[in-house]
Design a protein around this motif. Structure first.
Motif, mmCIF file in Angstrom:
data_model
loop_
_atom_site.group_PDB
_atom_site.id
_atom_site.type_symbol
_atom_site.label_atom_id
_atom_site.label_comp_id
_atom_site.label_asym_id
_atom_site.label_seq_id
_atom_site.Cartn_x
_atom_site.Cartn_y
_atom_site.Cartn_z
ATOM 1 N N ALA A 240 53.971 -71.670 166.033
ATOM 2 C CA ALA A 240 54.385 -72.657 167.032
ATOM 3 C C ALA A 240 53.424 -72.661 168.215
ATOM 4 O O ALA A 240 53.080 -73.724 168.753
ATOM 5 N N GLU A 241 52.978 -71.476 168.614
ATOM 6 C CA GLU A 241 52.039 -71.373 169.736
ATOM 7 C C GLU A 241 50.730 -72.082 169.428
ATOM 8 O O GLU A 241 50.182 -72.814 170.271
ATOM 9 N N VAL A 242 50.235 -71.895 168.208
ATOM 10 C CA VAL A 242 48.978 -72.528 167.816
ATOM 11 C C VAL A 242 49.153 -74.032 167.646
ATOM 12 O O VAL A 242 48.272 -74.817 168.013
ATOM 13 N N THR A 243 50.290 -74.453 167.128
ATOM 14 C CA THR A 243 50.571 -75.890 167.006
ATOM 15 C C THR A 243 50.492 -76.565 168.376
ATOM 16 O O THR A 243 49.856 -77.621 168.526
ATOM 17 N N LYS A 244 51.115 -75.953 169.367
ATOM 18 C CA LYS A 244 51.077 -76.507 170.725
ATOM 19 C C LYS A 244 49.651 -76.520 171.274
ATOM 20 O O LYS A 244 49.215 -77.481 171.909
ATOM 21 N N TYR A 245 48.914 -75.444 171.029
ATOM 22 C CA TYR A 245 47.533 -75.320 171.514
ATOM 23 C C TYR A 245 46.693 -76.501 171.018
ATOM 24 O O TYR A 245 45.996 -77.150 171.814
ATOM 25 N N TRP A 246 46.769 -76.798 169.713
ATOM 26 C CA TRP A 246 45.932 -77.866 169.181
ATOM 27 C C TRP A 246 46.452 -79.249 169.578
ATOM 28 O O TRP A 246 45.658 -80.164 169.851
ATOM 29 N N LYS A 247 47.758 -79.401 169.654
ATOM 30 C CA LYS A 247 48.300 -80.692 170.096
ATOM 31 C C LYS A 247 47.882 -80.992 171.527
ATOM 32 O O LYS A 247 47.551 -82.130 171.866
ATOM 33 N N ASP A 248 47.879 -79.960 172.384
ATOM 34 C CA ASP A 248 47.463 -80.143 173.775
ATOM 35 C C ASP A 248 45.993 -80.548 173.866
ATOM 36 O O ASP A 248 45.567 -81.142 174.856
ATOM 37 N N LYS A 249 45.211 -80.199 172.837
ATOM 38 C CA LYS A 249 43.799 -80.577 172.808
ATOM 39 C C LYS A 249 43.583 -81.933 172.136
ATOM 40 O O LYS A 249 42.440 -82.368 171.955
ATOM 41 N N GLY A 250 44.687 -82.572 171.734
ATOM 42 C CA GLY A 250 44.585 -83.892 171.127
ATOM 43 C C GLY A 250 44.233 -83.877 169.651
ATOM 44 O O GLY A 250 43.840 -84.908 169.089
ATOM 45 N N VAL A 251 44.373 -82.717 169.008
ATOM 46 C CA VAL A 251 44.059 -82.604 167.581
ATOM 47 C C VAL A 251 45.252 -83.084 166.759
ATOM 48 O O VAL A 251 46.397 -82.672 166.992
ATOM 49 N N LYS A 252 44.988 -83.936 165.793
ATOM 50 C CA LYS A 252 46.048 -84.446 164.927
ATOM 51 C C LYS A 252 46.505 -83.354 163.958
ATOM 52 O O LYS A 252 45.695 -82.669 163.338
ATOM 53 N N ILE A 253 47.808 -83.192 163.827
ATOM 54 C CA ILE A 253 48.385 -82.227 162.894
ATOM 55 C C ILE A 253 49.210 -82.999 161.878
ATOM 56 O O ILE A 253 50.196 -83.655 162.222
ATOM 57 N N THR A 254 48.785 -82.940 160.612
ATOM 58 C CA THR A 254 49.396 -83.749 159.558
ATOM 59 C C THR A 254 50.180 -82.864 158.598
ATOM 60 O O THR A 254 49.629 -81.929 158.007
ATOM 61 N N HIS A 255 51.452 -83.168 158.455
ATOM 62 C CA HIS A 255 52.299 -82.442 157.513
ATOM 63 C C HIS A 255 52.250 -83.131 156.160
ATOM 64 O O HIS A 255 52.563 -84.306 156.031
ATOM 65 N N ASP A 256 51.806 -82.383 155.138
ATOM 66 C CA ASP A 256 51.745 -82.903 153.776
ATOM 67 C C ASP A 256 52.527 -81.928 152.899
ATOM 68 O O ASP A 256 52.094 -80.807 152.658
ATOM 69 N N SER A 257 53.683 -82.354 152.432
ATOM 70 C CA SER A 257 54.596 -81.466 151.716
ATOM 71 C C SER A 257 54.381 -81.455 150.205
ATOM 72 O O SER A 257 55.168 -80.836 149.472
ATOM 73 N N ASP A 258 53.343 -82.124 149.739
ATOM 74 C CA ASP A 258 53.085 -82.191 148.301
ATOM 75 C C ASP A 258 52.944 -80.784 147.715
ATOM 76 O O ASP A 258 52.021 -80.038 148.052
ATOM 77 N N GLN A 259 53.862 -80.404 146.829
ATOM 78 C CA GLN A 259 53.858 -79.064 146.243
ATOM 79 C C GLN A 259 52.911 -78.940 145.055
ATOM 80 O O GLN A 259 52.747 -77.852 144.508
ATOM 81 N N TYR A 260 52.284 -80.029 144.666
ATOM 82 C CA TYR A 260 51.361 -79.991 143.529
ATOM 83 C C TYR A 260 49.907 -79.881 143.975
ATOM 84 O O TYR A 260 49.000 -79.928 143.145
ATOM 85 N N SER A 261 49.696 -79.751 145.272
ATOM 86 C CA SER A 261 48.341 -79.538 145.780
ATOM 87 C C SER A 261 48.382 -78.452 146.845
ATOM 88 O O SER A 261 49.349 -78.339 147.597
ATOM 89 N N THR A 262 47.336 -77.652 146.899
ATOM 90 C CA THR A 262 47.250 -76.592 147.901
ATOM 91 C C THR A 262 46.758 -77.174 149.219
ATOM 92 O O THR A 262 46.256 -78.307 149.283
ATOM 93 N N ASP A 263 46.876 -76.387 150.279
ATOM 94 C CA ASP A 263 46.374 -76.841 151.582
ATOM 95 C C ASP A 263 44.863 -77.076 151.529
ATOM 96 O O ASP A 263 44.342 -77.975 152.189
ATOM 97 N N TYR A 264 44.164 -76.265 150.756
ATOM 98 C CA TYR A 264 42.722 -76.446 150.562
ATOM 99 C C TYR A 264 42.442 -77.816 149.938
ATOM 100 O O TYR A 264 41.577 -78.575 150.411
ATOM 101 N N MET A 265 43.196 -78.155 148.909
ATOM 102 C CA MET A 265 43.013 -79.457 148.257
ATOM 103 C C MET A 265 43.320 -80.595 149.214
ATOM 104 O O MET A 265 42.616 -81.620 149.231
ATOM 105 N N LYS A 266 44.360 -80.435 150.014
ATOM 106 C CA LYS A 266 44.730 -81.489 150.964
ATOM 107 C C LYS A 266 43.617 -81.727 151.979
ATOM 108 O O LYS A 266 43.316 -82.861 152.342
ATOM 109 N N ALA A 267 42.987 -80.633 152.422
ATOM 110 C CA ALA A 267 41.895 -80.760 153.392
ATOM 111 C C ALA A 267 40.692 -81.459 152.771
ATOM 112 O O ALA A 267 40.096 -82.363 153.378
ATOM 113 N N VAL A 268 40.331 -81.067 151.558
ATOM 114 C CA VAL A 268 39.180 -81.687 150.893
ATOM 115 C C VAL A 268 39.460 -83.156 150.589
ATOM 116 O O VAL A 268 38.594 -84.025 150.799
#
Length: 259
Positions: free
Chosen positions: A88-116
């Protein structure tokens, strides 16, 4: 008439070069592994990239560097994933810097795949992608990263994929001929002498030139013979392989001059 065979050229040290040749346009994916090298090393990589995406808990790792106060802050363009690792602390840190945080709940792809997949959908191709922290942590996680390397690197039309750990650089040599610049150093950071050529997916036959123990038409497979802990002898290493193989080379850190 015989056809002249193409050869793929690699500059792995461009990742941390001051004047990259092949990685002038690259994107970063920061994985959820400790960033154990000096902040100045990562700052160089950041400078050489046009896009920086944290895969879920990777945002925690960049936050840890930024709050260590050992250098300039590293920026992010996006945090993406199922967000079960970012605090939660890091989420706030990046949001305060204007960084977009995207929630992708797809269980058939890893976070690495989502980023690529985000990078491929948003940025022009070909674009090289460097995954930072790719081979740290648990054995199953490391194998998953290598599995992803095979998934992503179907060919080179979208760009080249690299796994960068605190120990070395790893990438996939598709079947064919490859020329790798294996001796380069930039301001105390360079490629080391230890290399491995590993046939993870299926047996291959390889021929090498420029290593201490070169081979010709050499069969290699898991459960048989594989080339690990070989040594770089020449500035350029040439490898011909009948099937896809992993190439890995370690990093070398020279003592910095004082004063």
């Amino acid at each position: 008439m015989a056809m002249i065979e193409n050869i793929m050229t690699w500059h792995p040290a461009d990742v941390f070069s001051n004047n990259p040749i092949a990685h002038k346009d690259c994107a970063l994916v920061i994985l959820n592994q400790p960033l154990e090298l000096k902040p100045s090393f990562y700052a160089k990589i950041w400078k050489n990239s046009i896009c920086r995406v944290a895969a879920d808990g990777g945002a925690n790792r960049v936050y840890n560097i930024n709050t260590s106060h050992e250098g300039d802050d590293l920026t992010l363009d996006l945090v993406i994933g199922d967000l079960d690792s970012i605090s939660a602390e890091v989420t706030k840190y990046w949001k305060d810097k204007g960084v977009k945080i995207t929630h992708d709940s797809d269980q058939y792809s890893t976070d690495y795949m989502k980023a690529v997949n985000y990078i491929w959908s948003e940025k022009p191709k070909p674009l090289n992608i460097v995954a930072i922290g790719g081979l740290g942590g648990r054995v199953d996680q490391g194998l998953s990263m290598l599995h992803h390397l095979y998934l992503f690197q179907k060919d080179y039309t979208s760009g080249k994929m690299f796994l960068l750990s605190s120990e070395g650089v790893t990438f996939l040599l598709k079947s064919g001929r490859h020329r790798i610049k294996a001796k380069e150093t930039f301001q105390g950071i360079g490629l080391g002498k230890h290399v491995g050529i590993i046939p993870m997916k299926e047996p291959s036959i390889i021929t090498t030139k420029g290593l201490e123990w070169d081979v010709t038409d050499w069969p290699t497979e898991f459960g048989g013979q594989i080339s690990t802990s070989n040594h770089v002898q020449e500035e350029w290493v040439t490898i011909e392989t009948t099937k896809d193989v992993l190439f890995t080379i370690d990093l070398k850190f020279l003592p910095q001059e004082s004063g």
